[in-house]
Motif scaffolding. Structure first.
Motif, PDB file in Angstrom:
ATOM      1  N   LEU A 447      77.381 -57.594  -2.204  1.00 55.00           N
ATOM      2  CA  LEU A 447      76.497 -57.265  -3.317  1.00 55.00           C
ATOM      3  C   LEU A 447      75.044 -57.521  -2.930  1.00 55.00           C
ATOM      4  CD1 LEU A 447      78.366 -58.718  -6.449  1.00 55.00           C
ATOM      5  CD2 LEU A 447      77.947 -56.315  -5.933  1.00 55.00           C
ATOM      6  N   ALA A 448      74.805 -58.676  -2.311  1.00 61.66           N
ATOM      7  CA  ALA A 448      73.445 -59.030  -1.909  1.00 61.66           C
ATOM      8  C   ALA A 448      72.905 -58.039  -0.883  1.00 61.66           C
ATOM      9  CB  ALA A 448      73.426 -60.442  -1.339  1.00 61.66           C
ATOM     10  N   ALA A 449      73.759 -57.626   0.060  1.00 57.49           N
ATOM     11  CA  ALA A 449      73.329 -56.682   1.094  1.00 57.49           C
ATOM     12  C   ALA A 449      72.925 -55.341   0.499  1.00 57.49           C
ATOM     13  CB  ALA A 449      74.444 -56.480   2.118  1.00 57.49           C
ATOM     14  N   LEU A 450      73.461 -55.010  -0.668  1.00 55.12           N
ATOM     15  CA  LEU A 450      73.149 -53.739  -1.327  1.00 55.12           C
ATOM     16  C   LEU A 450      72.040 -53.877  -2.358  1.00 55.12           C
ATOM     17  CD1 LEU A 450      76.779 -52.358  -1.766  1.00 55.12           C
ATOM     18  CD2 LEU A 450      75.115 -51.787   0.012  1.00 55.12           C
ATOM     19  N   GLY A 451      71.437 -55.057  -2.436  1.00 55.67           N
ATOM     20  CA  GLY A 451      70.288 -55.231  -3.315  1.00 55.67           C
ATOM     21  C   GLY A 451      70.596 -55.657  -4.719  1.00 55.67           C
ATOM     22  N   ALA A 452      71.823 -56.056  -4.987  1.00 55.21           N
ATOM     23  CA  ALA A 452      72.171 -56.500  -6.336  1.00 55.21           C
ATOM     24  C   ALA A 452      71.529 -57.859  -6.620  1.00 55.21           C
ATOM     25  CB  ALA A 452      73.691 -56.606  -6.485  1.00 55.21           C
ATOM     26  N   THR A 453      71.159 -58.076  -7.865  1.00 59.06           N
ATOM     27  CA  THR A 453      70.603 -59.345  -8.290  1.00 59.06           C
ATOM     28  C   THR A 453      71.693 -60.121  -9.005  1.00 59.06           C
ATOM     29  OG1 THR A 453      68.441 -58.310  -8.547  1.00 59.06           O
ATOM     30  CG2 THR A 453      68.747 -60.458  -9.571  1.00 59.06           C
ATOM     31  N   VAL A 454      72.181 -61.160  -8.354  1.00 58.17           N
ATOM     32  CA  VAL A 454      73.337 -61.907  -8.838  1.00 58.17           C
ATOM     33  C   VAL A 454      73.038 -63.399  -8.752  1.00 58.17           C
ATOM     34  CG1 VAL A 454      75.842 -62.187  -8.621  1.00 58.17           C
ATOM     35  CG2 VAL A 454      74.774 -60.089  -7.830  1.00 58.17           C
ATOM     36  N   ASP A 455      73.524 -64.137  -9.725  1.00 60.58           N
ATOM     37  CA  ASP A 455      73.315 -65.576  -9.755  1.00 60.58           C
ATOM     38  C   ASP A 455      74.529 -66.193 -10.435  1.00 60.58           C
ATOM     39  OD1 ASP A 455      72.227 -68.049  -9.515  1.00 60.58           O
ATOM     40  OD2 ASP A 455      70.627 -67.762 -10.990  1.00 60.58           O
ATOM     41  N   GLY A 456      74.582 -67.511 -10.506  1.00 65.51           N
ATOM     42  CA  GLY A 456      75.651 -68.161 -11.246  1.00 65.51           C
ATOM     43  C   GLY A 456      76.442 -69.123 -10.407  1.00 65.51           C
ATOM     44  N   PRO A 457      77.288 -69.933 -11.060  1.00 64.39           N
ATOM     45  CA  PRO A 457      78.026 -70.992 -10.356  1.00 64.39           C
ATOM     46  C   PRO A 457      78.895 -70.494  -9.212  1.00 64.39           C
ATOM     47  CG  PRO A 457      78.179 -71.269 -12.739  1.00 64.39           C
ATOM     48  CD  PRO A 457      77.534 -69.942 -12.511  1.00 64.39           C
ATOM     49  N   ALA A 458      79.460 -69.299  -9.333  1.00 60.87           N
ATOM     50  CA  ALA A 458      80.405 -68.833  -8.321  1.00 60.87           C
ATOM     51  C   ALA A 458      79.732 -68.510  -6.995  1.00 60.87           C
ATOM     52  CB  ALA A 458      81.169 -67.606  -8.829  1.00 60.87           C
ATOM     53  N   TYR A 459      78.387 -68.386  -6.989  1.00 58.09           N
ATOM     54  CA  TYR A 459      77.768 -68.015  -5.720  1.00 58.09           C
ATOM     55  C   TYR A 459      77.908 -69.118  -4.689  1.00 58.09           C
ATOM     56  CZ  TYR A 459      73.389 -70.751  -6.118  1.00 58.09           C
ATOM     57  OH  TYR A 459      72.460 -71.746  -6.192  1.00 58.09           O
TER      58      TYR A 459
END
Length: 475
Positions: A447-459
């Motif tokens: 997801l990160a490699a494709l530019g998605a903005t993601v956050d949260g405990p599971a990271y």
């Protein structure tokens, strides 16, 4: 990174809040990722190693939860499983032994793979214990096909409080079988049991998916005699012994299609290295009919397929899932998300699993217009037509999706929820992220490699860190 989703209260019905990612939608996915060996082949290839008299080497093995589960089960049965890095796995079955029931039950509910241990364990030990089975709750996946076939081959099945005990007092023998439905799992069961059985087994109405063909190729490397005839007939001539294999599995066509649908739904551009055109022919036809574009690179090392949204409106389609070579059921869920962005009415008739459209309820809460029906809305009636199952959907689009709280119901439905969150305006909290790990390697990193903005405990569990906005793979 916005904190507004975290301010929402946690409902008691949500899974562990620590197993959650926050997804900020509205950004096209752009970039490249790589798929490795197919989840639906790799785990079966690992089980097949039990049949060999010498070690086996499996290449391009993805780091997914299903591989961990099968590794644990094999080790409990005395198999030495040694990862060598770069996706290589060596499996040595020299010291196969009966596993402890309590230890096996630790895996109960984690996977449906244990049922495929029956044939190999009956050949090696004369006895097999199978704990209660898990897997995605997408409809009836009865093991009756498996057990009936094994009984016809000489197995005796006894039910216990913990699971099933199988024995073969006179060994397994060849027979003639006809599956009532071309089940992939039951076909794999017969192949793994028949290759060392005494005599010839003929399996009519067998599944012929690419993963089945690849499993046959692997077993042939081990010394098996298997002939694939027309009209879904497999003829297996039992041999006295098999050796180990060295095998590189076909790439995961399900993961490739999932990322393709994500590119389409988010108006993005994604290169999926490792994806093969031959494995995706039916999917690619529908993808193009919807309005998506793709370009195939046949380079044997770095090749793949680039998928992108060309701009303008997507078009509605009518399709129904089917066994291979039809449109695969695992492609349906991610494509439905993309169809919420298509102009007009799309119709999807699910004929493989009766309860696989339940994931659309969450899409409706996000603003999608989807009606689900119990009638068969396909070209021909299917086996679910008179059971009252909601197995047909009409999707009206395009719909403007809004971020929401989402609970992952199963592997493919969960990925589809992520696609919806990525395509939506605003932020979504997605719970139950661990289910994605069953079949998608390095999901957060991709997801990160494709530019998605993601956050949260599971990271943190996924080995990611926050760096300037999007998550990046830990260096």
């Amino acid at each position: 990174m916005s904190a507004e989703p975290s301010a929402r209260s946690f409902d008691s019905s949500y899974p562990d809040p620590g197993d959650m990612l926050v997804v900020r939608g509205g950004t096209p996915l752009c970039g490249e990722i790589r798929v490795r060996g197919a989840k639906n082949l790799v785990s079966k290839a690992m089980v097949a190693a039990l049949l060999g008299s010498t070690p086996s080497t499996l290449y391009d093995v993805p780091a997914i939860r299903d591989v961990e589960v099968v590794t644990g089960l094999l080790r409990l049965h005395g198999v030495r499983v040694e990862p060598l890095g770069d996706g290589r796995l060596v499996l040595d079955p020299a010291n196969v032994e009966t596993a402890d029931v309590e230890e096996l039950n630790v895996h109960a509910g984690a996977s449906r793979i244990p049922i495929l241990f029956c044939g190999p364990l009956l050949h090696r030990l004369g006895r097999a214990f199978i704990p209660d089975l898990g897997g995605c709750r997408i409809g009836g996946r009865p093991i009756d096909f498996h057990l009936d076939a094994l009984r016809e081959m000489g197995a005796v099945v006894d039910k216990t409080a913990d699971g099933l005990v199988l024995t073969a007092p006179d060994g397994l023998h060849g027979t003639t079988l006809a599956l009532p439905y071309p089940s992939v799992g039951a076909t794999e069961q017969v192949l793994l049991a028949a290759v060392l059985a005494d005599g010839i087994t003929e399996l009519h109405n067998a599944a012929v998916e690419p993963e089945i063909t690849d499993l046959i190729a692997l077993l042939q490397k081990m010394g098996a005699l298997i002939t694939a005839h027309t009209d879904r007939l497999l003829r297996i001539e039992g041999v006295p012994a098999l050796r180990g294999y060295s095998h590189r599995p076909l790439p995961d066509r399900l993961e490739a299609a999932s990322w393709a649908c994500a590119a389409l739904a988010t108006r993005g551009d994604v290169l999926v290295r490792g994806a093969r055109q031959a494995d995706l022919m039916t999917f690619l036809n529908v993808y193009r009919a919807v309005g998506g574009e793709f370009e195939v690179d046949d380079d044997p090392v770095d090749g793949g397929i680039r998928f992108w949204h060309p701009g303008g409106d997507l078009g509605a389609v009518a399709l129904e899932t089917d066994v291979h070579p039809g449109f695969m059921t695992d492609w349906q869920q991610p494509l439905v998300v993309a169809l919420t962005q298509a102009r007009g009415l799309s119709i999807v008739h699910e004929t493989v699993y009766e309860n696989r459209l339940g994931f659309t309820d969450a899409l409706v809460t996000m603003g999608a217009t989807i009606q689900v029906y119990s009638a068969c809305l396909g070209a021909t009636p299917c086996r679910f037509g008179h059971g009252g199952y909601r197995h047909s959907a009409v999707i009206s689009g395009p719909s403007k999706l809004q971020g929401n709280d989402l609970v992952i119901p199963d592997l493919r439905g969960g990925f589809s929820h992520f696609i919806a969150a990525l395509a939506a305006e605003g932020s979504s909290r997605v719970f139950g992220v661990h289910l994605i790990d069953r079949g998608y390697e390095d999901f957060g990193a991709k997801l990160a490699a494709l530019g998605a903005t993601v956050d949260g405990p599971a990271y943190e569990r996924a080995g990611l860190r926050l760096a300037g906005g999007p998550l990046e793979a830990a260096r």
